[in-house]
Design a protein around this motif. Structure first.
Motif, PDB file in Angstrom:
ATOM      1  N   UNK A  80       0.833  -1.067  -0.108  1.00  0.00           N
ATOM      2  CA  UNK A  80      -0.102   0.030  -0.247  1.00  0.00           C
ATOM      3  C   UNK A  80       0.920   1.285   0.081  1.00  0.00           C
ATOM      4  N   UNK A  81       0.338   2.338  -0.662  1.00  0.00           N
ATOM      5  CA  UNK A  81       1.115   3.363  -0.612  1.00  0.00           C
ATOM      6  C   UNK A  81       0.223   4.252   0.328  1.00  0.00           C
ATOM      7  N   UNK A  82       0.962   4.916   1.496  1.00  0.00           N
ATOM      8  CA  UNK A  82       0.120   5.704   2.270  1.00  0.00           C
ATOM      9  C   UNK A  82       0.423   7.193   1.624  1.00  0.00           C
ATOM     10  N   UNK A  83      -0.821   7.546   1.103  1.00  0.00           N
ATOM     11  CA  UNK A  83      -0.652   8.839   0.202  1.00  0.00           C
ATOM     12  C   UNK A  83      -0.584  10.138   1.104  1.00  0.00           C
ATOM     13  N   UNK A  84       0.311  10.966   0.884  1.00  0.00           N
ATOM     14  CA  UNK A  84       0.722  12.362   1.678  1.00  0.00           C
ATOM     15  C   UNK A  84       0.026  13.403   0.888  1.00  0.00           C
ATOM     16  N   UNK A  85       0.167  13.263  -0.696  1.00  0.00           N
ATOM     17  CA  UNK A  85      -0.703  14.541  -1.197  1.00  0.00           C
ATOM     18  C   UNK A  85      -0.922  13.901  -2.689  1.00  0.00           C
ATOM     19  N   UNK A  86      -1.830  14.585  -3.265  1.00  0.00           N
ATOM     20  CA  UNK A  86      -2.423  14.461  -4.532  1.00  0.00           C
ATOM     21  C   UNK A  86      -2.044  15.533  -5.164  1.00  0.00           C
ATOM     22  N   UNK A  87      -1.479  15.686  -6.669  1.00  0.00           N
ATOM     23  CA  UNK A  87      -1.504  16.685  -7.232  1.00  0.00           C
ATOM     24  C   UNK A  87      -2.252  16.361  -8.938  1.00  0.00           C
ATOM     25  N   UNK A  88      -3.636  17.251  -9.084  1.00  0.00           N
ATOM     26  CA  UNK A  88      -4.427  17.123  -9.757  1.00  0.00           C
ATOM     27  C   UNK A  88      -4.276  18.158 -10.875  1.00  0.00           C
ATOM     28  N   UNK A  89      -3.829  17.484 -12.085  1.00  0.00           N
ATOM     29  CA  UNK A  89      -3.764  18.707 -13.395  1.00  0.00           C
ATOM     30  C   UNK A  89      -4.898  18.255 -14.338  1.00  0.00           C
ATOM     31  N   UNK A  90      -5.228  19.354 -14.748  1.00  0.00           N
ATOM     32  CA  UNK A  90      -6.600  19.479 -15.770  1.00  0.00           C
ATOM     33  C   UNK A  90      -6.321  20.540 -16.641  1.00  0.00           C
ATOM     34  N   UNK A  91      -6.723  20.571 -17.942  1.00  0.00           N
ATOM     35  CA  UNK A  91      -6.755  21.789 -18.832  1.00  0.00           C
ATOM     36  C   UNK A  91      -5.545  22.114 -19.009  1.00  0.00           C
ATOM     37  N   UNK A  92      -4.471  21.016 -19.082  1.00  0.00           N
ATOM     38  CA  UNK A  92      -3.187  21.627 -19.306  1.00  0.00           C
ATOM     39  C   UNK A  92      -2.366  22.102 -18.081  1.00  0.00           C
ATOM     40  N   UNK A  93      -2.754  23.220 -17.709  1.00  0.00           N
ATOM     41  CA  UNK A  93      -2.032  23.754 -16.585  1.00  0.00           C
ATOM     42  C   UNK A  93      -2.837  24.155 -15.474  1.00  0.00           C
ATOM     43  N   UNK A  94      -4.083  23.777 -15.210  1.00  0.00           N
ATOM     44  CA  UNK A  94      -4.921  23.787 -13.850  1.00  0.00           C
ATOM     45  C   UNK A  94      -4.479  22.889 -12.811  1.00  0.00           C
ATOM     46  N   UNK A  95      -3.569  23.211 -11.803  1.00  0.00           N
ATOM     47  CA  UNK A  95      -3.124  22.276 -11.001  1.00  0.00           C
ATOM     48  C   UNK A  95      -3.794  22.444  -9.270  1.00  0.00           C
TER      49      UNK A  95
END
Length: 148
Positions: free
Chosen positions: A118-133
């Motif tokens: 299992x990966x204990x997630x610390x952070x998610x980085x979501x990228x949409x529309x090329x540069x919306x982070x």
């Protein structure tokens, strides 16, 4: 994100052995709260030996279709965290979660040559529309919107 994760069976796992990064395709599943991402790998692999040396990983989940529109339309989620062994007391529930998504991997998962992790997630980085982070810190539930 839960619906997005359910729709994507595979992800790219990035590990590091101290000398160079290494990327591998894995079948993954997530727990209900998205605090853990589950995957299995043969123990006799470079990714597994890298994880033993350095448990910090990144997992990239995306919905690209390999078209020119992907650069604007695809969504990517990078999970940053640390790989942990699945404890005996939680294994049966984690197996159920994983096999609900990947029933065809039951024999592989139960092989003594396979590591179920299992990966204990610390952070998610979501990228949409090329540069919306958007950055989501899992444990503090803090969200940062970054526009590049």
């Amino acid at each position: 994100m839960k619906t997005f994760f359910e729709s994507q069976p595979h992800a790219v796992l990035a590990t590091q052995n101290g000398k160079a990064p290494y990327a591998s395709l894995v079948s993954f599943a997530s727990n209900e709260k998205l605090t853990y991402l589950l995957f299995a790998t043969p123990k006799a692999t470079r990714k597994y030996s890298n994880i033993l040396e350095n448990p910090s990983v990144a997992l990239l989940i995306d919905n690209r279709k390999n078209t020119k529109e992907d650069i604007q339309e695809a969504t990517t989620v990078t999970a940053l965290g640390r790989v942990e062994q699945i404890e005996d007391f939680e294994r049966s529930i984690m197996e159920k979660i994983y096999l609900m998504k990947h029933p065809h991997l039951a024999d592989f998962l139960n092989s003594p040559k396979t590591a179920f992790l299992k990966i204990r997630v610390e952070k998610y980085i979501v990228v949409t529309h090329f540069q919306r982070v958007v950055e989501i810190s899992v444990y503090s539930l803090h969200i940062n919107y970054l526009h590049l």
